[in-house]
Design a protein around this motif. Structure first.
Motif, PDB file in Angstrom:
ATOM      1  N   HIS A 248       0.832  -1.208   0.000  1.00  0.00           N
ATOM      2  CA  HIS A 248       0.000   0.000   0.000  1.00  0.00           C
ATOM      3  C   HIS A 248       0.865   1.256   0.000  1.00  0.00           C
ATOM      4  N   GLU A 249       1.953   1.200   0.747  1.00  0.00           N
ATOM      5  CA  GLU A 249       2.860   2.355   0.767  1.00  0.00           C
ATOM      6  C   GLU A 249       3.403   2.621  -0.645  1.00  0.00           C
ATOM      7  N   ALA A 250       3.599   1.546  -1.400  1.00  0.00           N
ATOM      8  CA  ALA A 250       4.178   1.706  -2.740  1.00  0.00           C
ATOM      9  C   ALA A 250       3.159   2.172  -3.772  1.00  0.00           C
ATOM     10  N   ILE A 251       1.949   1.589  -3.739  1.00  0.00           N
ATOM     11  CA  ILE A 251       1.024   1.828  -4.861  1.00  0.00           C
ATOM     12  C   ILE A 251      -0.352   2.330  -4.444  1.00  0.00           C
ATOM     13  N   GLY A 252      -0.527   2.608  -3.144  1.00  0.00           N
ATOM     14  CA  GLY A 252      -1.783   3.204  -2.660  1.00  0.00           C
ATOM     15  C   GLY A 252      -3.006   2.417  -3.074  1.00  0.00           C
ATOM     16  N   SER A 253      -3.993   3.117  -3.666  1.00  0.00           N
ATOM     17  CA  SER A 253      -5.300   2.495  -3.897  1.00  0.00           C
ATOM     18  C   SER A 253      -5.310   1.504  -5.058  1.00  0.00           C
ATOM     19  N   GLN A 254      -4.184   1.260  -5.682  1.00  0.00           N
ATOM     20  CA  GLN A 254      -4.152   0.171  -6.675  1.00  0.00           C
ATOM     21  C   GLN A 254      -4.233  -1.188  -5.976  1.00  0.00           C
ATOM     22  N   LEU A 255      -4.093  -1.168  -4.626  1.00  0.00           N
ATOM     23  CA  LEU A 255      -4.161  -2.412  -3.838  1.00  0.00           C
ATOM     24  C   LEU A 255      -5.534  -2.555  -3.188  1.00  0.00           C
ATOM     25  N   THR A 256      -6.129  -3.748  -3.319  1.00  0.00           N
ATOM     26  CA  THR A 256      -7.333  -4.055  -2.551  1.00  0.00           C
ATOM     27  C   THR A 256      -7.065  -5.309  -1.732  1.00  0.00           C
ATOM     28  N   CYS A 257      -7.427  -5.270  -0.448  1.00  0.00           N
ATOM     29  CA  CYS A 257      -7.240  -6.445   0.407  1.00  0.00           C
ATOM     30  C   CYS A 257      -8.563  -7.167   0.583  1.00  0.00           C
ATOM     31  N   VAL A 258      -8.470  -8.485   0.682  1.00  0.00           N
ATOM     32  CA  VAL A 258      -9.665  -9.298   0.885  1.00  0.00           C
ATOM     33  C   VAL A 258      -9.455 -10.175   2.113  1.00  0.00           C
ATOM     34  N   LEU A 259     -10.387 -10.081   3.051  1.00  0.00           N
ATOM     35  CA  LEU A 259     -10.346 -10.975   4.212  1.00  0.00           C
ATOM     36  C   LEU A 259     -11.518 -11.935   4.088  1.00  0.00           C
ATOM     37  N   VAL A 260     -11.208 -13.212   3.938  1.00  0.00           N
ATOM     38  CA  VAL A 260     -12.269 -14.215   3.857  1.00  0.00           C
ATOM     39  C   VAL A 260     -12.570 -14.665   5.287  1.00  0.00           C
ATOM     40  N   ASP A 261     -13.754 -14.297   5.775  1.00  0.00           N
ATOM     41  CA  ASP A 261     -14.134 -14.759   7.115  1.00  0.00           C
ATOM     42  C   ASP A 261     -14.827 -16.098   6.960  1.00  0.00           C
ATOM     43  N   HIS A 262     -14.066 -17.160   7.174  1.00  0.00           N
ATOM     44  CA  HIS A 262     -14.615 -18.508   6.991  1.00  0.00           C
ATOM     45  C   HIS A 262     -15.244 -19.054   8.271  1.00  0.00           C
ATOM     46  N   GLY A 263     -15.358 -18.184   9.265  1.00  0.00           N
ATOM     47  CA  GLY A 263     -15.975 -18.635  10.514  1.00  0.00           C
ATOM     48  C   GLY A 263     -14.993 -19.406  11.373  1.00  0.00           C
ATOM     49  N   LEU A 264     -13.727 -19.456  10.942  1.00  0.00           N
ATOM     50  CA  LEU A 264     -12.725 -20.240  11.664  1.00  0.00           C
ATOM     51  C   LEU A 264     -11.654 -19.327  12.252  1.00  0.00           C
ATOM     52  N   LEU A 265     -11.994 -18.026  12.339  1.00  0.00           N
ATOM     53  CA  LEU A 265     -11.043 -17.065  12.905  1.00  0.00           C
ATOM     54  C   LEU A 265     -11.164 -17.037  14.423  1.00  0.00           C
ATOM     55  N   ARG A 266     -10.174 -16.426  15.077  1.00  0.00           N
ATOM     56  CA  ARG A 266     -10.205 -16.324  16.526  1.00  0.00           C
ATOM     57  C   ARG A 266     -11.169 -15.215  16.976  1.00  0.00           C
ATOM     58  N   LEU A 267     -11.428 -15.155  18.267  1.00  0.00           N
ATOM     59  CA  LEU A 267     -12.373 -14.168  18.808  1.00  0.00           C
ATOM     60  C   LEU A 267     -11.919 -12.753  18.433  1.00  0.00           C
ATOM     61  N   ASN A 268     -12.814 -11.985  17.852  1.00  0.00           N
ATOM     62  CA  ASN A 268     -12.582 -10.570  17.480  1.00  0.00           C
ATOM     63  C   ASN A 268     -11.511 -10.357  16.413  1.00  0.00           C
ATOM     64  N   GLU A 269     -11.045 -11.438  15.780  1.00  0.00           N
ATOM     65  CA  GLU A 269      -9.952 -11.289  14.817  1.00  0.00           C
ATOM     66  C   GLU A 269     -10.392 -10.459  13.603  1.00  0.00           C
ATOM     67  N   ARG A 270     -11.583 -10.750  13.112  1.00  0.00           N
ATOM     68  CA  ARG A 270     -12.090 -10.029  11.954  1.00  0.00           C
ATOM     69  C   ARG A 270     -12.184  -8.534  12.250  1.00  0.00           C
ATOM     70  N   GLU A 271     -12.746  -8.193  13.424  1.00  0.00           N
ATOM     71  CA  GLU A 271     -12.906  -6.784  13.794  1.00  0.00           C
ATOM     72  C   GLU A 271     -11.543  -6.101  13.924  1.00  0.00           C
ATOM     73  N   GLN A 272     -10.561  -6.840  14.469  1.00  0.00           N
ATOM     74  CA  GLN A 272      -9.226  -6.248  14.629  1.00  0.00           C
ATOM     75  C   GLN A 272      -8.605  -5.911  13.280  1.00  0.00           C
ATOM     76  N   VAL A 273      -8.754  -6.836  12.322  1.00  0.00           N
ATOM     77  CA  VAL A 273      -8.174  -6.584  10.999  1.00  0.00           C
ATOM     78  C   VAL A 273      -8.914  -5.425  10.331  1.00  0.00           C
ATOM     79  N   GLU A 274     -10.240  -5.432  10.458  1.00  0.00           N
ATOM     80  CA  GLU A 274     -11.021  -4.343   9.850  1.00  0.00           C
ATOM     81  C   GLU A 274     -10.575  -2.995  10.380  1.00  0.00           C
ATOM     82  N   SER A 275     -10.436  -2.926  11.699  1.00  0.00           N
ATOM     83  CA  SER A 275     -10.103  -1.628  12.277  1.00  0.00           C
ATOM     84  C   SER A 275      -8.674  -1.220  11.903  1.00  0.00           C
ATOM     85  N   LEU A 276      -7.769  -2.204  11.884  1.00  0.00           N
ATOM     86  CA  LEU A 276      -6.381  -1.886  11.530  1.00  0.00           C
ATOM     87  C   LEU A 276      -6.291  -1.340  10.101  1.00  0.00           C
ATOM     88  N   PHE A 277      -6.935  -2.043   9.189  1.00  0.00           N
ATOM     89  CA  PHE A 277      -6.785  -1.649   7.783  1.00  0.00           C
ATOM     90  C   PHE A 277      -7.610  -0.427   7.420  1.00  0.00           C
TER      91      PHE A 277
END
Ligand code: XMP
Length: 525
Positions: A248-277
């Protein structure tokens, strides 16, 4: 990475030793960029990397054995300083006109394994500021064969009972050979000997730093990607996150991230990644809610390999659909690390046994016809953590324990259901909370709870319970290849057991897993 981007570098030629990676670690700790290449491709690497010096590794093979590997002649023709370690010393001696013989009697492999003491007999550039003539020093030996006549130009500079040629040197050509392994911690001065080789002998300054790496990589990514689009699958782990932030530092919005929540993540992991990114870095992030389809596909599946295969395949399917919705991408970003990239040197020619089929997004680039961007390919795990900090990630995030691609599914032996995932998530969170409270998190490589398909009888209040067993696992490790059990004290384990049973409905018994790796693996499936 080109030699220019990395600055001066050292080429490590691998003959298949178990500890070749440690040579690279020590050289990098000395602030010098280096790469490991199999001996078969050393010539090409010499041209590509234009290194300032060469290190020849150890090997499970023996020089007197038929068909044992040799160093390409181009290495000796390059005029560069060379350090041969163990087999590296022997093969160099042999190729330059010395003699190597089997260590045992009657031509059998004998040898010397473990701690040994050598005596310094002459000064030598490797010993500068470190070892004086007449001193004895501890080193680690692990060799069957030994040099019995050195090549013209060499002299002995240190000797030991089992290895009269413990260290040899030809200072005119800047060739050095050690019969012992300076790269392992059991040679206490080994790191400094290697630092002497790269700094004093090869003349490399040692200014390779993560700030420099970041800058070089950003330029490299910009050039490689141009105005193309990049898609990056996030797992919640450190590697994919650091890769994404750097890209992202190199190419900014040319990057899109995808988080697949397969229901097998740890407690609050999805929310943590969402807030970080989203909030912290403002990186475009798509979160795909795929719990239902993963749970549907896992229904009735109990075989560990079948689970892994399904999750890997389904992950690719979800990811492909998202990429199509985003209008496609030219590049796929992955957090591949250096240990995954180093080609292993095989003498048997056969593949090694598959213990578990690891799930990452391998297979995606070919299927989706995308090129790869792997900005962490040259880094070891702890170097990724340093880069993460350099990019502004906080200590807590970069220090997170590794988490496997198939997530909680491989910590629920037997059938995986949403209900069981929810129970495990809670138990895992309580356990990790206790570990953090005790200040033990950073001393442990990986700790997690496992939910067993076993129910036992218990009593709570005046009532009988018949609920699941939870196993706790905690290991120390350097690279996940081998692991030791973390020795918690009994009071700590009782506290965890009590809290889990009190706070998590569905669990009425807690056990601690005392298995090292090998014979166990770290995960349960
Ligand atoms: P094992 O269980 O093989 O695990 O001793 C060694 C390390 O690898 C992690 N692991 C995985 N990581 N995808 C991953 O990304 C996987 O399929 C996978 N399986 C195991 C495990 O958590 C440990 O750190």
């Amino acid at each position: 990475m080109t030699a220019n981007a990395a600055g001066d570098s050292i080429l490590i030629v691998d003959f298949g030793s178990q500890v070749t990676q440690l040579i690279a670690r020590r050289v990098r700790e000395a602030g010098v960029y280096c790469e490991i290449v199999p001996f078969q491709s050393a010539s090409a690497a010499l041209d590509r990397l234009a290194p300032k010096g060469i290190i020849l590794s150890g090997s499970p093979a023996g020089v007197p054995e038929e068909n044992s590997p040799r160093a390409p002649q181009a290495l000796f023709d390059s005029g560069l300083p060379i350090l041969g370690i163990c087999y590296g010393q022997q093969v160099m001696s042999h190729q330059l006109g010395g003699t190597v013989e089997a260590g045992g009697q009657d031509g059998e492999r004998g040898g010397e394994f473990g701690r040994a003491f050598l005596t310094v007999t002459e000064p030598c550039a490797l010993f500068d500021g470190l070892w004086q003539v007449g001193e004895r020093h501890q080193v680690w030996m692990s060799h069957g064969d030994k040099v019995t006549a050195f090549a013209p130009g060499f002299r002995i500079v240190a000797t030991s009972d089992g290895a009269p040629f413990a260290v040899i040197a030809d200072e005119a050509r800047h060739y050095y050979g050690t019969q012992f392994h300076p790269e392992v911690v059991h040679t206490p001065d080994g790191a400094r000997l290697l630092a002497n080789f790269v700094h004093r002998v090869c003349g490399v300054t040692g200014d390779w730093s993560m700030a420099g790496y970041r800058e070089a990589k950003v330029a490299e990514i910009r050039e490689a990607v141009g105005d193309g689009k990049v898609i990056c699958g996030l797992s919640g782990g450190v590697d994919s996150s650091v890769a994404a932030i750097l890209i992202h530092e190199a190419i900014g919005s040319q990057l899109t991230c995808v988080l697949v929540d397969h229901g097998l993540l740890r407690l609050n992991e999805r929310e943590q990644v969402e807030s970080l990114f989203r909030d912290h870095y403002n990186i475009p992030l798509v979160v795909v809610d795929a719990e239902e389809r993963f749970m549907a596909g896992l229904a009735g599946v109990t075989d560990p390999e079948a689970k892994r295969k399904f999750i890997g395949g389904e992950f690719i399917a979800v990811f492909e659909e998202q990429a199509a919705k985003l209008g496609g991408a030219d590049f796929l970003a992955q957090g591949t690390l250096y240990p995954d990239v180093i080609e292993s040197v095989s003498f048997t020619g056969g593949p090694s046994a598959t213990i578990k089929s690891h799930h990452n997004v391998g297979g995606l680039p070919e299927r989706m016809n995308m090129k790869l961007v792997e900005p962490l390919r040259e880094l070891f795990k702890d170097e990724v953590r340093v880069l993460g900090k350099e990019l502004g990630l906080d200590e807590q995030f970069v220090g997170r324990h590794p988490f496997p691609g198939p997530g909680l599914a491989i910590r629920i032996p037997g059938e995986v259901t949403k209900e069981r995932c929810d129970i495990l998530r809670k138990a895992d969170a309580v356990y990790l909370d206790e570990i953090r409270n005790a200040g033990l998190y950073d001393a442990i490589w990986q700790a997690f709870a496992v939910l067993l398909p076993v129910r036992t009888v218990g009593v709570m209040g005046d009532a009988r319970t018949y609920d699941s067993v939870c196993a706790l696992r905690a290991v120390t490790s350097v690279d996940g290849m081998t692991a030791d059990v973390y020795p918690f004290d009994a009071a700590f384990l009782s506290r965890c057991a009590t809290r889990i049973i009190n706070e998590v409905a569905g669990i009425n018994r807690v056990v601690y897993d005392y298995t090292s790796k090998p014979p166990g693996t770290i995960e349960w499936e």
